[in-house]
Design an enzyme around this catalytic site. Structure first.
Site, PDB file in Angstrom:
ATOM      1  N   GLU A 167       3.627   9.451   1.543  1.00 19.66           N
ATOM      2  CA  GLU A 167       2.514   9.884   1.185  1.00 19.66           C
ATOM      3  C   GLU A 167       2.013  11.032   2.459  1.00 19.66           C
ATOM      4  O   GLU A 167       2.208  10.632   3.455  1.00 19.66           O
ATOM      5  CB  GLU A 167       1.627   8.943   1.086  1.00 19.66           C
ATOM      6  CG  GLU A 167       0.061   9.506   0.417  1.00 19.66           C
ATOM      7  CD  GLU A 167      -0.737   7.888  -0.104  1.00 19.66           C
ATOM      8  OE1 GLU A 167      -1.711   8.412  -0.648  1.00 19.66           O
ATOM      9  OE2 GLU A 167      -0.236   6.768   0.412  1.00 19.66           O
TER      10      GLU A 167
ATOM     11  N   ASP B 169       1.122   0.668   5.391  1.00 19.18           N
ATOM     12  CA  ASP B 169      -0.229   0.757   4.731  1.00 19.18           C
ATOM     13  C   ASP B 169      -0.591  -0.897   4.831  1.00 19.18           C
ATOM     14  O   ASP B 169      -1.814  -1.090   4.569  1.00 19.18           O
ATOM     15  CB  ASP B 169      -0.440   1.273   3.657  1.00 19.18           C
ATOM     16  CG  ASP B 169      -0.493   2.841   3.466  1.00 19.18           C
ATOM     17  OD1 ASP B 169      -0.913   3.359   4.500  1.00 19.18           O
ATOM     18  OD2 ASP B 169      -0.018   3.323   2.516  1.00 19.18           O
TER      19      ASP B 169
END
Length: 395
Positions: A80, A164
């Site tokens: 990402e 994350d």
């Protein structure tokens, strides 16, 4: 600023103080993009990068600790762009570096960037990389929260670079949990979980069970503070959040045109307030989706009110419920209500969203034509009492 996780293991990321929108997520306290430099006796690895616009800051931070020509590996845990955006700049600045990632991440990076000429080392589950007296080990964390996500473990120092998982969108000059305001940290961790992790609760739980078999002295996520003193607190919270464990809390959401639906919402809240349940009344014209889903995640029950506009819901209600439906908060009891002029389609459509979210319906929608009379308001109060009755049964 203290950036040292261990000797020759340093945070080299970027703190994004002004950011307030993260693809729809309202980041009221900013964010950070955490990257980490690990130096062994013979090799040096940079674990993740930062958002593209901040590549120069990353290069400066790395160069302050070692020449860029001495960076041997660029580990990419997640493709990402908030984590990989500066990767092309780092490949160009570190001429001797090899990009280390799993096969799915390599594919994603090739679709994001011009990667011709990059050197690659594709790693598999459990594979290790020797830096000289220091060993990196890689574990796939599929759908936490992309298919190519993985984490990196520094064996000798017992440091997990958790990507994350366990992160927070939180800008602070403190790099570690025991230096920061823990109430703010935990609130931002909860908001982060509700808005990003929640729909991937099962994969995250599976990954956590695997990773908790490791010795963990420090857990270093890709956003927010690094956990070295209070990891037990965030781990316990994750166990509750993964099942949207309900609190004795009722949420009343509404949007209004000419204050009729507002009056109904206030009546629902009044009825709920007659019980020991915590009650929150949220006007969707002033409260964003990020806050709403954070409240919904751990409430036991909620009501949603909307007038009928053009044979449907108010746009703000439709947007909020669409956002909530995608994140799938589990185990909620709910009902819909609202005012209408010619056809009571708004509340009916809202109920459709509640069904799609898997909510247990408390009752049929409460509707009124134009302005609610006292009988309608009393029905709202009674529904509020019943809704709170569900909440107060929570152990």
């Amino acid at each position: 600023m203290n950036t040292e996780l261990a000797s020759n293991v340093n945070w080299v990321g970027y703190v994004d103080w002004p950011v307030r929108d993260f693809h729809g997520y309202q980041t009221k306290r900013g964010s950070s993009y955490n990257a980490y430099l690990v130096k062994g006796a013979g090799k040096t690895a940079l674990i993740d990068t930062v958002k593209g616009p901040y590549a120069e800051s990353l290069k400066r931070n790395v160069a302050a600790l070692c020449p860029l020509t001495e960076v041997d590996y660029l580990v990419c845990n997640h493709a990402e762009p908030d984590h990989s955006g500066a990767l092309p700049a780092m490949v160009a600045a570190c001429p001797n570096a090899t990009v280390v990632c799993n096969a799915k991440c390599k594919d994603a990076l090739e679709r994001h960037y011009a990667t011709e000429g990059w050197r690659w080392q594709v790693v598999k589950e459990g594979e290790t990389l020797d830096l000289g007296g220091r060993t990196l080990q890689f574990f796939d964390t599929v759908m936490c929260h992309w298919p190519e996500s993985m984490v990196t473990y520094l064996q000798e120092e017992e440091i997990l670079f958790s990507m994350d998982i366990f992160g927070q969108h939180y800008a602070t000059s403190c790099r570690f949990d025991d230096e920061a305001n823990m109430e703010e940290v935990m609130q931002e961790a909860k908001t982060y979980y509700a808005n990003i992790v929640l729909p991937y609760a099962r994969p995250v739980e599976t990954a956590a069970k695997k990773l908790l078999g490791l010795k963990l002295r420090i857990v270093a996520p890709s956003h927010g503070v690094i956990w070295r003193a209070h990891f037990d607190r965030i781990l316990s919270a994750y166990l509750d959040w993964r099942v949207s464990k309900p609190a004795r809390k009722v949420i009343v959401l509404y949007s209004t045109m000419w204050q009729s639906t507002r009056r109904m919402a206030e009546a629902v809240a009044q009825g709920a307030n007659e019980t020991p349940a915590e009650v929150k009344l949220l006007d969707l014209s002033v409260v964003g989706d990020t806050e709403v889903i954070t409240e919904l995640m751990d409430c036991a029950a909620f009501a949603v009110g909307t007038p009928t506009l053009n044979q449907g819901l108010m746009p703000r209600v439709a947007a909020c419920l669409t956002y909530a439906r995608g994140l799938k908060p589990a185990g909620k009891t709910a009902f819909a209500f609202g005012s209408y002029g010619w056809a009571s389609k708004g509340a009916e459509e809202a109920e459709g969203y509640l069904k799609a979210m898997g909510c247990t319906l408390l009752r049929e929608p409460i509707t009124c034509r134009f302005v609610p009379d006292e009988a309608t308001l009393e029905a709202c109060r009674a529904a509020g009492r019943a809704l709170a009755g569900v909440a107060v049964q929570v152990p």
